[in-house]
Design a protein around this motif. Structure first.
Motif, PDB file in Angstrom:
ATOM      1  N   THR A  97      15.697  10.805  27.312  1.00 45.89           N
ATOM      2  CA  THR A  97      15.488  11.387  26.546  1.00 45.89           C
ATOM      3  C   THR A  97      13.782  11.701  26.066  1.00 45.89           C
ATOM      4  O   THR A  97      13.664  13.277  26.355  1.00 45.89           O
ATOM      5  CB  THR A  97      15.827  11.583  25.017  1.00 45.89           C
ATOM      6  OG1 THR A  97      17.752  11.904  25.169  1.00 45.89           O
ATOM      7  CG2 THR A  97      15.778  12.884  23.981  1.00 45.89           C
ATOM      8  N   LEU A  98      12.956  10.660  26.256  1.00 45.22           N
ATOM      9  CA  LEU A  98      11.698  11.345  26.106  1.00 45.22           C
ATOM     10  C   LEU A  98      11.309  10.783  27.258  1.00 45.22           C
ATOM     11  O   LEU A  98      10.220  11.418  26.611  1.00 45.22           O
ATOM     12  CB  LEU A  98      11.241   9.834  25.164  1.00 45.22           C
ATOM     13  CG  LEU A  98       9.881   9.473  25.533  1.00 45.22           C
ATOM     14  CD1 LEU A  98       9.410   9.867  24.344  1.00 45.22           C
ATOM     15  CD2 LEU A  98       9.842   7.837  24.738  1.00 45.22           C
ATOM     16  N   LEU A 104       8.673  14.980  28.823  1.00 41.96           N
ATOM     17  CA  LEU A 104       7.270  15.073  29.882  1.00 41.96           C
ATOM     18  C   LEU A 104       6.870  16.406  30.315  1.00 41.96           C
ATOM     19  O   LEU A 104       6.491  16.291  31.155  1.00 41.96           O
ATOM     20  CB  LEU A 104       7.567  13.701  30.453  1.00 41.96           C
ATOM     21  CG  LEU A 104       7.025  12.120  29.814  1.00 41.96           C
ATOM     22  CD1 LEU A 104       7.060  10.965  30.143  1.00 41.96           C
ATOM     23  CD2 LEU A 104       5.842  12.497  28.884  1.00 41.96           C
ATOM     24  N   TYR A 105       8.590  16.528  31.459  1.00 41.88           N
ATOM     25  CA  TYR A 105       8.694  17.049  32.588  1.00 41.88           C
ATOM     26  C   TYR A 105       8.962  18.353  31.482  1.00 41.88           C
ATOM     27  O   TYR A 105       9.515  19.626  32.410  1.00 41.88           O
ATOM     28  CB  TYR A 105       9.617  17.270  33.465  1.00 41.88           C
ATOM     29  CG  TYR A 105       9.713  15.749  34.191  1.00 41.88           C
ATOM     30  CD1 TYR A 105       8.733  15.641  35.191  1.00 41.88           C
ATOM     31  CD2 TYR A 105       9.925  14.338  33.071  1.00 41.88           C
ATOM     32  CE1 TYR A 105       8.196  14.080  35.885  1.00 41.88           C
ATOM     33  CE2 TYR A 105       9.497  13.144  34.433  1.00 41.88           C
ATOM     34  CZ  TYR A 105       8.590  13.248  34.966  1.00 41.88           C
ATOM     35  OH  TYR A 105       8.345  11.977  35.695  1.00 41.88           O
ATOM     36  N   THR A 106       9.137  19.118  30.497  1.00 40.34           N
ATOM     37  CA  THR A 106       9.758  20.430  29.928  1.00 40.34           C
ATOM     38  C   THR A 106       8.892  20.559  28.660  1.00 40.34           C
ATOM     39  O   THR A 106       8.080  19.449  28.377  1.00 40.34           O
ATOM     40  CB  THR A 106      10.857  20.184  30.063  1.00 40.34           C
ATOM     41  OG1 THR A 106      10.650  21.945  29.442  1.00 40.34           O
ATOM     42  CG2 THR A 106      11.256  19.287  29.127  1.00 40.34           C
ATOM     43  N   ASN A 107       8.375  21.975  28.625  1.00 41.01           N
ATOM     44  CA  ASN A 107       7.183  22.344  27.298  1.00 41.01           C
ATOM     45  C   ASN A 107       9.297  22.499  25.969  1.00 41.01           C
ATOM     46  O   ASN A 107       7.832  22.864  24.873  1.00 41.01           O
ATOM     47  CB  ASN A 107       6.472  23.409  27.085  1.00 41.01           C
ATOM     48  CG  ASN A 107       5.551  23.261  28.825  1.00 41.01           C
ATOM     49  OD1 ASN A 107       4.871  21.881  28.560  1.00 41.01           O
ATOM     50  ND2 ASN A 107       5.285  24.412  28.858  1.00 41.01           N
ATOM     51  N   ASN A 108      10.285  22.923  26.445  1.00 37.77           N
ATOM     52  CA  ASN A 108      11.211  22.902  26.088  1.00 37.77           C
ATOM     53  C   ASN A 108      11.232  21.545  24.558  1.00 37.77           C
ATOM     54  O   ASN A 108      11.464  20.853  24.984  1.00 37.77           O
ATOM     55  CB  ASN A 108      12.474  23.290  26.254  1.00 37.77           C
ATOM     56  CG  ASN A 108      12.020  25.186  27.045  1.00 37.77           C
ATOM     57  OD1 ASN A 108      11.010  25.694  26.881  1.00 37.77           O
ATOM     58  ND2 ASN A 108      12.466  24.667  27.919  1.00 37.77           N
ATOM     59  N   HIS A 109      11.194  21.631  23.535  1.00 38.53           N
ATOM     60  CA  HIS A 109      11.591  20.608  22.987  1.00 38.53           C
ATOM     61  C   HIS A 109      13.106  20.843  22.164  1.00 38.53           C
ATOM     62  O   HIS A 109      13.361  21.435  21.527  1.00 38.53           O
ATOM     63  CB  HIS A 109      10.387  19.678  21.850  1.00 38.53           C
ATOM     64  CG  HIS A 109       9.102  19.509  22.856  1.00 38.53           C
ATOM     65  ND1 HIS A 109       8.851  18.377  23.524  1.00 38.53           N
ATOM     66  CD2 HIS A 109       8.347  20.623  23.372  1.00 38.53           C
ATOM     67  CE1 HIS A 109       8.299  18.105  24.832  1.00 38.53           C
ATOM     68  NE2 HIS A 109       7.045  19.714  24.160  1.00 38.53           N
TER      69      HIS A 109
END
Length: 218
Positions: A208-209, A213-218
């Motif tokens: 998950t962490l 690192l590869y997306t802006n969706n949190h």
């Protein structure tokens, strides 16, 4: 197709150029298969369809071992047979993956049919493809470059064997210590397995962490 002339032009021995020419010609169909398989692999990975893809790869690997054994040891097709079986296995992989995408319920929502819409924004896709292709070519050439350099050494066959296995193992064999060489192989394989397991477990725990690192969706 012209690898023999290329190797001769680079001052490689005639023996190396001859076998290189034979082997590379058998790999020509593999290049097309690789080009077709790579987008399908990305298509399945984007949907997190990993297990079916892994099963197909393992099945094709077993198939490749069988036909390689038949071609080289039973039918005595030699080096050309070894390279042709590799191309055949790649095409089996392509066809198997393609059939899975078409027939599997997992891909019904994402794969409908061939459409001209696939060529929308083709210029942008082409730009991304060029950069990816350059990186892939450099990665392959980085490995093959070492093999090419060994042809300039005094005994290229022994030098290539050193690269293929391990300098430590070769040294022990030359010193007539086969048991030590066997132990070195055991240590190397065991170490690689342990490191692979540790890294795999860490990736699973931190998946998950790491994905953040590869997306802006949190």
């Amino acid at each position: 197709m012209f690898s023999g002339s290329f190797l001769n032009a680079n001052d490689q021995s005639d023996a190396i150029a001859e076998v290189g020419q034979i082997y590379s010609r058998g790999l020509l169909p593999q290049l097309i298969a690789f080009t077709l398989y790579y987008p399908m692999q990305r298509f399945l990975k984007a949907q997190n369809i990993i297990n079916p893809m892994a099963i197909i790869v393992v099945a094709v690997l077993l198939f490749h071992i069988l036909i390689s054994w038949l071609a080289v040891f039973v039918l005595d097709f030699g080096l050309l047979g070894a390279s042709i079986t590799l191309s055949i296995s790649w095409w089996v992989l392509v066809l198997s993956t393609c059939l899975y995408i078409i027939l599997s319920p997992s891909c019904r929502a994402t794969w409908t049919d061939l459409s001209v819409k696939a060529f929308t924004d083709i210029c942008l896709f082409f730009k991304l493809t060029v950069s990816s292709t350059i990186m892939l070519i450099l990665e392959i050439w980085h490995v093959q470059g070492f093999v090419l350099i060994t042809g300039y050494l005094l005994n290229p066959e022994i030098s290539l064997n050193v690269i293929s296995i391990c300098v430590r193992i070769v040294n022990e064999l030359e010193a007539a210590y086969p048991r030590v060489a066997k132990f070195a192989v055991l240590v190397m394989v065991t170490t690689n397995l342990i490191l692979s397991l540790i890294i795999s477990v860490l990736v699973l725990i931190l998946r998950t962490l790491l994905s953040k690192l590869y997306t802006n969706n949190h």
